[in-house]
Design a protein around this motif. Structure first.
Motif, PDB file in Angstrom:
ATOM      1  N   ASN A  27      -0.617  -0.539   3.286  1.00 31.44           N
ATOM      2  CA  ASN A  27      -0.483  -0.983   1.889  1.00 31.44           C
ATOM      3  C   ASN A  27      -1.109  -2.354   1.661  1.00 31.44           C
ATOM      4  O   ASN A  27      -0.506  -3.236   1.048  1.00 31.44           O
ATOM      5  CB  ASN A  27       0.979  -0.990   1.450  1.00 31.44           C
ATOM      6  CG  ASN A  27       1.571   0.393   1.419  1.00 31.44           C
ATOM      7  OD1 ASN A  27       0.931   1.345   0.985  1.00 31.44           O
ATOM      8  ND2 ASN A  27       2.783   0.520   1.915  1.00 31.44           N
ATOM      9  N   THR A  28      -2.329  -2.528   2.156  1.00 32.51           N
ATOM     10  CA  THR A  28      -3.002  -3.826   2.001  1.00 32.51           C
ATOM     11  C   THR A  28      -3.468  -4.071   0.577  1.00 32.51           C
ATOM     12  O   THR A  28      -3.681  -5.214   0.190  1.00 32.51           O
ATOM     13  CB  THR A  28      -4.227  -3.927   2.926  1.00 32.51           C
ATOM     14  OG1 THR A  28      -5.182  -2.938   2.547  1.00 32.51           O
ATOM     15  CG2 THR A  28      -3.835  -3.763   4.382  1.00 32.51           C
ATOM     16  N   GLY A  29      -3.680  -3.006  -0.173  1.00 34.51           N
ATOM     17  CA  GLY A  29      -4.187  -3.159  -1.529  1.00 34.51           C
ATOM     18  C   GLY A  29      -5.686  -3.390  -1.583  1.00 34.51           C
ATOM     19  O   GLY A  29      -6.225  -3.714  -2.643  1.00 34.51           O
ATOM     20  N   SER A  83      -5.785   0.691   6.480  1.00 41.72           N
ATOM     21  CA  SER A  83      -5.565  -0.222   5.366  1.00 41.72           C
ATOM     22  C   SER A  83      -4.610   0.392   4.342  1.00 41.72           C
ATOM     23  O   SER A  83      -3.694  -0.269   3.851  1.00 41.72           O
ATOM     24  CB  SER A  83      -6.897  -0.576   4.710  1.00 41.72           C
ATOM     25  OG  SER A  83      -6.703  -1.388   3.581  1.00 41.72           O
ATOM     26  N   LYS A  84      -4.811   1.664   4.039  1.00 37.44           N
ATOM     27  CA  LYS A  84      -3.931   2.357   3.085  1.00 37.44           C
ATOM     28  C   LYS A  84      -2.524   2.498   3.637  1.00 37.44           C
ATOM     29  O   LYS A  84      -1.537   2.284   2.924  1.00 37.44           O
ATOM     30  CB  LYS A  84      -4.498   3.728   2.743  1.00 37.44           C
ATOM     31  CG  LYS A  84      -5.717   3.671   1.859  1.00 37.44           C
ATOM     32  CD  LYS A  84      -6.274   5.053   1.587  1.00 37.44           C
ATOM     33  CE  LYS A  84      -7.557   4.986   0.792  1.00 37.44           C
ATOM     34  NZ  LYS A  84      -8.152   6.317   0.590  1.00 37.44           N
ATOM     35  N   LEU A  85      -2.412   2.867   4.928  1.00 40.41           N
ATOM     36  CA  LEU A  85      -1.098   3.017   5.547  1.00 40.41           C
ATOM     37  C   LEU A  85      -0.316   1.708   5.548  1.00 40.41           C
ATOM     38  O   LEU A  85       0.909   1.699   5.419  1.00 40.41           O
ATOM     39  CB  LEU A  85      -1.239   3.538   6.983  1.00 40.41           C
ATOM     40  CG  LEU A  85      -1.674   4.990   7.120  1.00 40.41           C
ATOM     41  CD1 LEU A  85      -2.000   5.314   8.574  1.00 40.41           C
ATOM     42  CD2 LEU A  85      -0.598   5.930   6.596  1.00 40.41           C
ATOM     43  N   ASP A 144      -9.534  -2.293  -1.633  1.00 35.77           N
ATOM     44  CA  ASP A 144     -10.381  -1.137  -1.910  1.00 35.77           C
ATOM     45  C   ASP A 144     -11.504  -1.100  -0.872  1.00 35.77           C
ATOM     46  O   ASP A 144     -11.609  -1.984  -0.020  1.00 35.77           O
ATOM     47  CB  ASP A 144     -10.935  -1.189  -3.336  1.00 35.77           C
ATOM     48  CG  ASP A 144     -11.763  -2.432  -3.615  1.00 35.77           C
ATOM     49  OD1 ASP A 144     -12.234  -3.073  -2.660  1.00 35.77           O
ATOM     50  OD2 ASP A 144     -11.947  -2.769  -4.787  1.00 35.77           O
ATOM     51  N   GLU A 145     -12.325  -0.053  -0.921  1.00 34.33           N
ATOM     52  CA  GLU A 145     -13.383   0.106   0.082  1.00 34.33           C
ATOM     53  C   GLU A 145     -14.357  -1.066   0.096  1.00 34.33           C
ATOM     54  O   GLU A 145     -14.765  -1.528   1.161  1.00 34.33           O
ATOM     55  CB  GLU A 145     -14.139   1.418  -0.135  1.00 34.33           C
ATOM     56  CG  GLU A 145     -13.340   2.635   0.266  1.00 34.33           C
ATOM     57  CD  GLU A 145     -14.141   3.909   0.217  1.00 34.33           C
ATOM     58  OE1 GLU A 145     -15.387   3.855   0.256  1.00 34.33           O
ATOM     59  OE2 GLU A 145     -13.519   4.978   0.154  1.00 34.33           O
ATOM     60  N   GLN A 170     -14.028   4.756   7.977  1.00 34.26           N
ATOM     61  CA  GLN A 170     -13.033   5.660   7.385  1.00 34.26           C
ATOM     62  C   GLN A 170     -11.669   5.460   8.038  1.00 34.26           C
ATOM     63  O   GLN A 170     -10.643   5.460   7.359  1.00 34.26           O
ATOM     64  CB  GLN A 170     -13.488   7.118   7.525  1.00 34.26           C
ATOM     65  CG  GLN A 170     -14.651   7.491   6.638  1.00 34.26           C
ATOM     66  CD  GLN A 170     -14.322   7.353   5.167  1.00 34.26           C
ATOM     67  OE1 GLN A 170     -13.192   7.554   4.740  1.00 34.26           O
ATOM     68  NE2 GLN A 170     -15.320   6.985   4.371  1.00 34.26           N
ATOM     69  N   MET A 179     -10.207   2.279   6.744  1.00 37.02           N
ATOM     70  CA  MET A 179      -9.720   2.469   5.377  1.00 37.02           C
ATOM     71  C   MET A 179      -8.361   3.168   5.385  1.00 37.02           C
ATOM     72  O   MET A 179      -7.457   2.780   4.637  1.00 37.02           O
ATOM     73  CB  MET A 179     -10.747   3.276   4.569  1.00 37.02           C
ATOM     74  CG  MET A 179     -10.508   3.275   3.082  1.00 37.02           C
ATOM     75  SD  MET A 179     -10.772   1.659   2.357  1.00 37.02           S
ATOM     76  CE  MET A 179      -9.379   1.578   1.252  1.00 37.02           C
ATOM     77  N   GLU A 180      -8.196   4.159   6.249  1.00 42.50           N
ATOM     78  CA  GLU A 180      -6.910   4.856   6.356  1.00 42.50           C
ATOM     79  C   GLU A 180      -5.810   3.916   6.840  1.00 42.50           C
ATOM     80  O   GLU A 180      -4.702   3.930   6.308  1.00 42.50           O
ATOM     81  CB  GLU A 180      -7.027   6.062   7.297  1.00 42.50           C
ATOM     82  CG  GLU A 180      -7.804   7.219   6.702  1.00 42.50           C
ATOM     83  CD  GLU A 180      -7.183   7.751   5.417  1.00 42.50           C
ATOM     84  OE1 GLU A 180      -5.935   7.911   5.371  1.00 42.50           O
ATOM     85  OE2 GLU A 180      -7.938   7.984   4.458  1.00 42.50           O
TER      86      GLU A 180
END
Length: 74
Positions: free
Chosen positions: A26-28, A22-24, A30-31, A16, A19-20
Motif C-alpha cells: 500500500n505504498t500509493g 508496492s501494491k501489497l 503509481d507505475e 512487474q 509493482m505488485e
C-alpha cells in the motif's frame, strides 16, 4: 531470443514484481513514480532518504487535501 531481448523481458518482469510488492505494501505509488524511484536508486540515491521524502510528500498532500475539504468549498 537475443541477449538484449532477454534482458528487456527480465527487466519488465522485475518491474512487474516490484509493482505488485508496492501494491501489497500500500505504498500509493503509481507505475511512473515507482519507475522514477527505481531509476534514482540505480543512480545512487539513498533508498531510505528517498522513502522519507516520499512519505513526507504524501503526508503534506493528505493535509492539503484535508484542508480543502474542511473549508466548506470556500
Amino acid at each position: 531470443m537475443t541477449s538484449t531481448a532477454r534482458t528487456v523481458v527480465t527487466a519488465k518482469e522485475t518491474f512487474q514484481i516490484l509493482m505488485e510488492v508496492s501494491k501489497l505494501l500500500n505504498t500509493g505509488l503509481d507505475e511512473t513514480t515507482l519507475a522514477i524511484c527505481v531509476r534514482l536508486c540505480e543512480s545512487g540515491a539513498n533508498p531510505e532518504a528517498l522513502a522519507k521524502v516520499i512519505t513526507e510528500l504524501q503526508r503534506v498532500k493528505r493535509e492539503e487535501t484535508g484542508k480543502g475539504q474542511g473549508d466548506g468549498g470556500q
